[in-house]
Write an enzyme that holds these catalytic residues in place. Structure first.
Site, PDB file in Angstrom:
ATOM      1  N   HIS B 151      18.369 -43.262 -11.363  1.00  0.00           N
ATOM      2  CA  HIS B 151      17.179 -43.891 -10.765  1.00  0.00           C
ATOM      3  C   HIS B 151      17.032 -45.304 -11.306  1.00  0.00           C
ATOM      4  O   HIS B 151      17.796 -45.726 -12.182  1.00  0.00           O
ATOM      5  CB  HIS B 151      15.917 -43.067 -11.066  1.00  0.00           C
ATOM      6  N   HIS B 198      12.036 -38.098 -10.764  1.00  0.00           N
ATOM      7  CA  HIS B 198      11.913 -39.440 -10.188  1.00  0.00           C
ATOM      8  C   HIS B 198      13.251 -39.921  -9.664  1.00  0.00           C
ATOM      9  O   HIS B 198      14.287 -39.702 -10.281  1.00  0.00           O
ATOM     10  CB  HIS B 198      11.327 -40.460 -11.151  1.00  0.00           C
ATOM     11  N   HIS B 213      14.927 -51.248 -15.649  1.00  0.00           N
ATOM     12  CA  HIS B 213      16.170 -50.593 -16.066  1.00  0.00           C
ATOM     13  C   HIS B 213      16.803 -49.800 -14.936  1.00  0.00           C
ATOM     14  O   HIS B 213      16.129 -49.343 -14.029  1.00  0.00           O
ATOM     15  CB  HIS B 213      15.937 -49.658 -17.266  1.00  0.00           C
ATOM     16  N   HIS B 245      10.002 -39.087 -23.199  1.00  0.00           N
ATOM     17  CA  HIS B 245       8.883 -39.586 -22.412  1.00  0.00           C
ATOM     18  C   HIS B 245       7.852 -38.485 -22.195  1.00  0.00           C
ATOM     19  O   HIS B 245       8.228 -37.326 -21.969  1.00  0.00           O
ATOM     20  CB  HIS B 245       9.344 -40.008 -21.018  1.00  0.00           C
ATOM     21  N   TYR B 254      16.930 -46.466 -24.432  1.00  0.00           N
ATOM     22  CA  TYR B 254      17.023 -47.703 -23.673  1.00  0.00           C
ATOM     23  C   TYR B 254      17.828 -48.721 -24.459  1.00  0.00           C
ATOM     24  O   TYR B 254      17.663 -48.832 -25.677  1.00  0.00           O
ATOM     25  CB  TYR B 254      15.638 -48.294 -23.404  1.00  0.00           C
ATOM     26  N   GLU B 264      19.097 -47.213 -19.148  1.00  0.00           N
ATOM     27  CA  GLU B 264      18.621 -45.994 -19.802  1.00  0.00           C
ATOM     28  C   GLU B 264      19.707 -44.942 -19.692  1.00  0.00           C
ATOM     29  O   GLU B 264      20.375 -44.829 -18.672  1.00  0.00           O
ATOM     30  CB  GLU B 264      17.375 -45.490 -19.059  1.00  0.00           C
TER      31      GLU B 264
END
Lengths: 306, 306, 306, 306
Positions: B151, B198, B213, B245, B254, B264
């Site tokens: 993503h 996501h 990112h 997260h 990251y 990431e």
């Protein structure tokens, strides 16, 4: 191989006893094994067999009262006392009824002003599995639930003195060191009395008799993640991590108990054998030595001690 | 469920092509699959079957040229183009010979000024296992070796516009959001076109058409540790992590490629289904939303984009 | 993408209700959410949000009464009922008060004689984290504690009929297959209605309407080990594992509940997208297909169904 | 604590040298460090520092020629030789040029007829990281890539004799035992010379001087899965696993090299300290002792030795 087995217990000062009992049971996942007449509370991990590894007492100031190593037997205890005295270190025999379920202890003060104890007897309360057809524990008491108290990192001015005492008298080995700008002075040393990468670490620091952290061993990197999740869920003040150290290669998190005493929950690290030379980290690579991934130090990690 | 499958590829600007080729092969562990006449270099992960997921081109400024989603088939592509036009979004048909091994693409600019593409055809070069009695890959190409491009998180002023476009026209679902001090404005949104937590995230930021990112999926938390070790060993500039997260529950690191483009490498995250309501993180809990363990933001993470 | 979301719940027959309640709570780590007037007991995993995923009822014979898929909404439910009828499959509307906290269901019998249900409404009881600033669960209810009911493998003679029904009417995709000695006949098929490697599997077997296993998803390979440890510590009859499947690449253990119903606790598996071709395992490689490491089948795994 | 450090090397007989070289490099992931005039090939793991831990030689019959323990220093070697002789065990001094890069060895035959060697000198070729600012190895040589040769399990009739010799002369500790139907006779014993749960295991078996397995340590349970995947992908004959042992709690796989010599790749196991009592597994629980999850033995595991 002088018969010093491992870090056995330590006595920690906490600012609020009840809050700390909750912390060491609910968050850390230790098991309370007793309270003594002076109000001290004793804990062990679920996997430890001996009666206690952590003792807390309420005080006005955080920090560690003393650090104790278990030795093999009475003969070893007696011999090490003689050896300490011959090396010029005064010792004090602490009677067997001074701590719950603990035999006689030999107490001494190291050059970094930390109080150490040696002992060989403690009641074995067991890990709940026994010695006949034991199983594997599958339901912990909750919280972080470490395997054992593993080691301490402590600070004081006369690092050289404490290092030499532990090596020359107690038979520890130097495993890793960070040298200063001169390339020769030890700024920090990691010592072992076993095949662990470290049983104790000393850091050169003008603040004598201070604690950087008490460290607890976890089973795996996944358990390190779980510990971090527990810390967040339960409002623990995290210092740094998860991350890997260059030193020892352990994977770790640092955080603070409610009194501001730093602790570490880690897994991994290589096995030490005495045919290995010490690792040296030079001054320029101190970042990688401590925080292997970012290779950058964090001010709080360097400055906060109790 | 409009037929948008997943992030398919993106074209990244790098400052030094050869240094970047080394980075994306030796460090990231991608496989180079081609170079085109304009000098662009194409990569895929070892596990991806399509010809490429990352294209790099040399430029004076870092950042991302465009972001492409693969759609189910030609009918879906045609319908989405009509839907975009009806929604008031201009589209451009990019001919099939514009990128190596890629069919016709429909290009449009989102309200946050990012350039997106939709496509349905790309040569399948395979993952080396075939479709008959496949094995499990045991020796990667080295480096971080992610499973797939997963993503992107991208920034721009008109977050509301891009969010609505992705939801209303492309059929994405809102999975998580961070709201502002007013408790209503979306400061950041995480959207999915599948059951991933996501497929894209938009952050409200005056700097239109910027990249926070590009994200690569790893198999496990242990592989996240390995990625961090690779980064340290190979001199990668790490931003933050390993950590979890709060948003998506993914576990991550990251870091920056040699041109300063953040990337990431993560694992985990829950499965989204459309019977789930969106998670909302309020302004006060933005620390836990982003960095679940420390619950504190890091200035660099918030401010650096390319 | 017809709107069938995922396996939602199933109703299992058990020989001793109280023993089974203990098993599904203490060993499996499910949470009891209700008991109905007919004596059935309802469970969900800690992470599931809907009221139940597993229902047990006492009976003289083990096995599964029915298998239910959740669909997107009422419109989807109505349309799928029409589609089933048009395909020649009779359906029965089950009223909303037939199961606790569950809306109207559309019931039908597949060619392999299994009873299926479709539904769209179930009370959301939540996972304890809510939708505002959710945390990460750190203390499970104990036991195996899976994330979710994941899929079923079921056996019957007319595999082709059930396969075609699920693909042609319910919109499932064929992800993997094992072909017979003729190289053409499907002996087993793995189908998905999402991006999971499988939401259901059918195996050709003269024993119609039988259950091979109900499967529960775990977070990691380390949790698979924990599940195996729980099984041993709590006296569960283990069938086989831990091991990896060639099919789906999932890592797994199979065991039996106290009534002899096989269950699976697994993690991993790749993501399916509809631009992927089905994997085919040929007759000679069936060992590797099922048990990737040993590449040899186990008689009990092939023969025991309920 | 007599100065015996750990298993150092062993010399294995293989049926086809070239096939075995391929196996120990490509599959096991060892590094070849030399070949001697007699055709023997020497290997070490990537992480080991000493010149070799595994030597193979071509022979008509599989099995192990000898097993060597590294001791602390020359003084220890000399003293142990005296101790062995005083205990009634004949020793032979093997000259320093008998094996590549290895100093003088003291050879003796144990009551189970296995040939053992003690040595203290071997050229340190290093692990590629050095002792100054070492890094963490991130790209292995491929294959299983264990950390180290860890221990051996060997069979012979006079288990009592070998057990007593190792405990009384070499200073090993008894860590675990399986007792026979009489509840008293040791059928198998696990012994350590360090804090590992075992450095060697003896099993009572009429077949003197036989090898059950040589064992290699891995970093984690995830690496055990990787080892199993490697074995399947590269056509290794797997015996059993992945699984956990009750004994030592290690997590493991057993398989065979191309000559039929069994090997183990495992991770985990608790730390032993001499204040711990030996664990005893009774005859009825031998299943759980060996294969903790299934609690059932496997005939091949019990009967095949080389």
């Amino acid at each position: 191989m002088t018969g010093v087995l491992r870090p056995g217990y330590c006595q920690l000062r906490v600012l609020d006893l009840n809050e700390s009992i909750r912390f060491y049971t609910d968050v850390m996942g230790l098991i309370e094994t007793g309270r003594d007449a002076s109000g001290r509370v004793y804990f062990k991990t679920a996997d430890e067999r001996d009666h206690h590894s952590v003792i807390i007492r309420e005080a006005d100031q955080a920090g560690m009262d003393f650090y104790a190593f278990k030795v093999l037997d009475k003969r070893t205890l007696d011999k090490l006392e003689v050896d300490l005295n011959e090396y010029g270190v005064a010792t004090e025999r602490m009677p067997a009824d001074g701590l719950l379920e603990t035999g006689e202890r030999v107490r001494f003060v190291a050059p970094t002003k930390h109080v150490f104890e040696l002992y060989w007897e403690m009641t074995e309360v067991g890990d709940g599995q026994g010695y006949i057809n034991p199983g594997v524990r599958v339901d912990g008491p909750g919280g972080i639930c470490p395997i054992r108290l593993d080691h301490w990192q402590i600070h004081g001015a006369d690092l050289d003195g404490s290092r030499d005492l532990f090596i020359n008298v107690l038979g520890f080995h130097l495993v890793e060191r960070i040298t200063g700008e001169d390339g020769a002075t030890d700024m920090a040393v990691w010592l072992t009395c076993s095949t662990k990468a470290h049983d104790i670490a000393f850091v050169r620091d003008e603040r004598d008799n201070t604690l950087h952290h008490a460290s607890y061993l976890l089973e795996s990197w996944e358990k390190v993640l779980h510990a971090a999740d527990v810390m967040s869920a339960k409002g623990v003040s995290l210092d740094i991590g998860p991350l890997r150290h260059g030193i020892t290669r352990g994977c770790t998190i640092y955080a603070f108990d409610p009194s501001g005493n730093r602790f570490e929950t880690f897994s991994g690290g290589y096995a030490f054998y005495p045919d290995m030379k010490p690792y040296t980290w030079t001054h320029e690579e101190i970042g990688a030595a401590i925080f292997y991934h970012t290779r950058e130090l964090n001010e709080r990690f360097l400055t906060v001690v109790t």
